[in-house]
Design an enzyme around this catalytic site. Structure first.
Site, PDB file in Angstrom:
ATOM      1  CE1 TYR A 125      70.708 -27.273  25.671  1.00  0.00           C
ATOM      2  CE2 TYR A 125      70.769 -25.436  24.120  1.00  0.00           C
ATOM      3  CZ  TYR A 125      70.082 -26.200  25.050  1.00  0.00           C
ATOM      4  OH  TYR A 125      68.777 -25.898  25.356  1.00  0.00           O
ATOM      5  CG  PHE A 409      63.987 -30.353  16.310  1.00  0.00           C
ATOM      6  CD1 PHE A 409      64.528 -30.638  17.561  1.00  0.00           C
ATOM      7  CD2 PHE A 409      64.846 -30.333  15.218  1.00  0.00           C
ATOM      8  CE1 PHE A 409      65.883 -30.903  17.724  1.00  0.00           C
ATOM      9  CE2 PHE A 409      66.212 -30.607  15.368  1.00  0.00           C
ATOM     10  CZ  PHE A 409      66.729 -30.879  16.616  1.00  0.00           C
TER      11      PHE A 409
HETATM   12  C1  LIG Z   1      69.019 -21.515  28.717  1.00  0.00           C
HETATM   13  C2  LIG Z   1      68.299 -21.803  30.020  1.00  0.00           C
HETATM   14  C3  LIG Z   1      67.349 -22.990  29.807  1.00  0.00           C
HETATM   15  C4  LIG Z   1      69.357 -22.140  31.075  1.00  0.00           C
HETATM   16  O1  LIG Z   1      68.731 -22.662  32.232  1.00  0.00           O
HETATM   17  P1  LIG Z   1      69.404 -22.553  33.682  1.00  0.00           P
HETATM   18  O2  LIG Z   1      68.613 -23.408  34.598  1.00  0.00           O
HETATM   19  O3  LIG Z   1      69.634 -21.137  34.019  1.00  0.00           O
HETATM   20  O4  LIG Z   1      70.815 -23.274  33.410  1.00  0.00           O
HETATM   21  P2  LIG Z   1      71.768 -23.899  34.535  1.00  0.00           P
HETATM   22  O5  LIG Z   1      71.590 -23.137  35.811  1.00  0.00           O
HETATM   23  O6  LIG Z   1      71.592 -25.377  34.606  1.00  0.00           O
HETATM   24  O7  LIG Z   1      73.174 -23.541  33.898  1.00  0.00           O
HETATM   25  C5  LIG Z   1      74.240 -24.439  33.786  1.00  0.00           C
HETATM   26  C6  LIG Z   1      75.457 -23.690  33.321  1.00  0.00           C
HETATM   27  O8  LIG Z   1      75.235 -23.180  32.003  1.00  0.00           O
HETATM   28  C7  LIG Z   1      75.431 -21.772  31.989  1.00  0.00           C
HETATM   29  N1  LIG Z   1      74.428 -21.166  31.107  1.00  0.00           N
HETATM   30  C8  LIG Z   1      73.105 -21.387  31.137  1.00  0.00           C
HETATM   31  N2  LIG Z   1      72.498 -20.660  30.190  1.00  0.00           N
HETATM   32  C9  LIG Z   1      73.466 -19.969  29.564  1.00  0.00           C
HETATM   33  C10 LIG Z   1      73.456 -19.032  28.505  1.00  0.00           C
HETATM   34  N3  LIG Z   1      72.297 -18.667  27.905  1.00  0.00           N
HETATM   35  N4  LIG Z   1      74.629 -18.529  28.098  1.00  0.00           N
HETATM   36  C11 LIG Z   1      75.781 -18.894  28.688  1.00  0.00           C
HETATM   37  N5  LIG Z   1      75.848 -19.785  29.706  1.00  0.00           N
HETATM   38  C12 LIG Z   1      74.699 -20.308  30.139  1.00  0.00           C
HETATM   39  C13 LIG Z   1      75.245 -21.337  33.414  1.00  0.00           C
HETATM   40  O9  LIG Z   1      75.905 -20.134  33.688  1.00  0.00           O
HETATM   41  C14 LIG Z   1      75.807 -22.488  34.193  1.00  0.00           C
HETATM   42  O10 LIG Z   1      77.225 -22.385  34.215  1.00  0.00           O
HETATM   43  P3  LIG Z   1      78.098 -22.798  35.505  1.00  0.00           P
HETATM   44  O11 LIG Z   1      77.807 -24.266  35.698  1.00  0.00           O
HETATM   45  O12 LIG Z   1      79.492 -22.515  35.078  1.00  0.00           O
HETATM   46  O13 LIG Z   1      77.580 -21.975  36.621  1.00  0.00           O
HETATM   47  C15 LIG Z   1      67.480 -20.578  30.512  1.00  0.00           C
HETATM   48  O14 LIG Z   1      68.342 -19.490  30.643  1.00  0.00           O
HETATM   49  C16 LIG Z   1      66.353 -20.178  29.595  1.00  0.00           C
HETATM   50  O15 LIG Z   1      65.237 -20.657  29.743  1.00  0.00           O
HETATM   51  N6  LIG Z   1      66.598 -19.288  28.621  1.00  0.00           N
HETATM   52  C17 LIG Z   1      65.541 -18.801  27.726  1.00  0.00           C
HETATM   53  C18 LIG Z   1      64.990 -19.881  26.796  1.00  0.00           C
HETATM   54  C19 LIG Z   1      66.100 -20.563  26.041  1.00  0.00           C
HETATM   55  O16 LIG Z   1      66.966 -19.937  25.441  1.00  0.00           O
HETATM   56  N7  LIG Z   1      66.057 -21.909  26.030  1.00  0.00           N
HETATM   57  C20 LIG Z   1      67.005 -22.732  25.317  1.00  0.00           C
HETATM   58  C21 LIG Z   1      66.365 -23.183  24.057  1.00  0.00           C
HETATM   59  S1  LIG Z   1      67.483 -24.078  23.043  1.00  0.00           S
END
Ligand SMILES: CC(C)(COP(=O)(O)OP(=O)(O)OC[C@H]1O[C@@H](n2cnc3c(N)ncnc32)[C@H](O)[C@@H]1OP(=O)(O)O)[C@@H](O)C(=O)NCCC(=O)NCCS
Length: 409
Positions: A125, A409
């Site tokens: 984030y 949350f």
């Molecule tokens: C975390 C999550 C929501 C990311 O969704 P996503 O659609 O793949 O994210 P995006 O494609 O919009 O990524 C945007 C950027 O963030 C980075 N990023 C996303 N998730 C990341 C992670 N877990 N660790 C490091 N970087 C991450 C991406 O590499 C991308 O970087 P770039 O712009 O330099 O290419 C997804 O991986 C997920 O569902 N994870 C499991 C559940 C989870 O952890 N949810 C979060 C709860 S707080």
């Protein structure tokens, strides 16, 4: 069909919930339509986002409005972000980025000064302007042979969950009003947390509940815990796991901890989601019986409206500072003058030269006083442009009470 990002309507809640569980690697519940009947009342569909591929939900995200206690103590409205998932089949295609941009823009338009969240992984984030702001800790107390110096004068009563449901919310609100980092818990949440309603997929309650009653008869604290019995060669090795312990007076804090540490047949008490500034060590004759076994980032803050956010909190000492805030998403970018102290504060935009420069994530980290400007400057994340400004602002932004958030949350 193109990938689409938008808020959902009531007919899509069940599918959205199933997608969320999939994203969090949770077991699927049997009947999502029934679950949706419960959840729908608790969620604001205008703030519930989905990413869709050919009409099928492959991403989820939602926010809700809450009140966050800030140093003062004072309160500010915050957008709490939750239920963020993207299906493993659609990851890293920018779907989180699109859903979050939509939600943050809507928060800004509603006038919410900031956003908060609990991150599943640290690196996710920061790029969206959130900064790690409040830490949380786990403690383990070795109760064999540990003694308390004194005894508190009140008593501990075991109660059932229906009684706890009646007493706990008022105590929580009294605690929340003076605890920076704490957020609201609404009635529906209390009902569910204390098992007054069961949603499909909920585990049945296990464990015990107790209240602390002062000599005056006032109830000043509550406790939920469960036991994990274990024996090793006929020696007790069991553990009590503290699910929540909340005290609004020092006597209740003392009385509830003492009660936990004196339960027979266990050797340790383990408490998670605690403040990193836990006074228990000072109640024990042997302070080393208690160990902080882990400590990690918990609440993240994303400042959206710098003037509203910085004017809402109080500052440790009187002072003023001009700060330049960088924000890649644009919401908080600008130069601001802050004049504040223990009695109040005012932050406005300015053209005066900046004394400190930092990005919006760093501003979020220091906002509640849980991370210091000095520490971020030492890591090269805050730039001092006017000698003396760092020391001055560092003192201002500290919090007399270490921030703590005990609500998931
Ligand atoms: C975390 C999550 C929501 C990311 O969704 P996503 O659609 O793949 O994210 P995006 O494609 O919009 O990524 C945007 C950027 O963030 C980075 N990023 C996303 N998730 C990341 C992670 N877990 N660790 C490091 N970087 C991450 C991406 O590499 C991308 O970087 P770039 O712009 O330099 O290419 C997804 O991986 C997920 O569902 N994870 C499991 C559940 C989870 O952890 N949810 C979060 C709860 S707080």
């Amino acid at each position: 069909m193109e990938l689409q990002v938008r808020t959902i309507d009531a007919s899509e809640v069940a599918e959205w919930l199933a997608a969320k569980d999939l994203g969090f690697l949770r077991a699927q519940v049997e009947d999502y339509e029934e679950l949706a009947l419960h959840v729908r009342e608790a969620m604001d569909l205008d703030r519930t986002w989905a990413a869709l591929d050919s009409g099928r939900v492959v991403g989820t995200l939602r926010s809700f409005e809450t009140r966050l206690t800030v140093p003062g103590p004072a309160e500010v409205t915050a957008a709490a972000l939750t239920n963020v998932t993207v299906s493993p089949t659609h990851r890293r295609r920018g779907l989180l980025t699109k859903m979050l941009a939509g939600d943050l823009t809507a928060s800004m338009e509603r006038g919410e000064p900031l956003g908060i969240l609990i991150a599943s992984e640290f690196p996710i984030y920061g790029r969206f302007g959130y900064g790690a702001a409040v830490e949380s800790a786990t403690y383990t107390v070795d109760t064999l042979g540990t003694r308390f110096g004194t005894r508190s004068s009140g008593s501990v009563e075991l109660v059932d969950l229906a009684v706890l449901r009646k007493e706990a919310p008022g105590l929580y609100d009294a605690y929340r009003a003076r605890q920076p980092g704490a957020i609201e818990r609404d009635e529906k949440r209390w009902d569910r947390d204390l098992h007054q309603v069961a949603w499909p997929g909920d585990e049945p309650p296990r464990g015990y509940s107790a209240l602390y009653r002062a000599e005056s008869g006032e109830i000043e604290g509550y406790l939920r815990y469960r036991a994990e019995p274990k024996w090793d060669d006929m020696r007790r090795q069991g553990q009590l796991v503290v699910e929540e312990m909340l005290a609004v007076t020092p006597a209740a804090y003392h009385g509830l901890w003492r009660y936990l540490c004196e339960v027979d047949l266990v050797a340790t008490v383990r408490a998670t989601d605690r403040s990193v500034d836990e006074p228990l060590v000072w109640l024990l004759e042997d302070g080393r019986a208690m160990r902080q076994t882990s400590r990690f980032d918990f609440l993240w803050v994303r400042v959206l409206d710098v003037c509203a956010a910085l004017s809402s909190r109080r500052y440790m000492v009187d002072g003023g500072v001009v700060i330049e805030v960088e924000d890649e998403l644009g919401f908080a970018r600008g130069r601001y003058v802050l004049e504040g102290g223990p009695q109040g504060a005012l932050c406005t935009r300015t053209n005066e030269p900046a004394e400190l420069a930092l990005s919006v994530g760093e501003l979020g980290s220091v906002y509640l006083g849980g991370v210091t400007l000095r520490s971020l400057a030492a890591a090269g994340r805050v730039e001092e442009r006017e000698p003396g400004a760092l020391a001055r602002a560092d003192l201002m932004f500290r919090s007399a009470t270490t921030p703590w958030c005990s609500t998931w949350f």
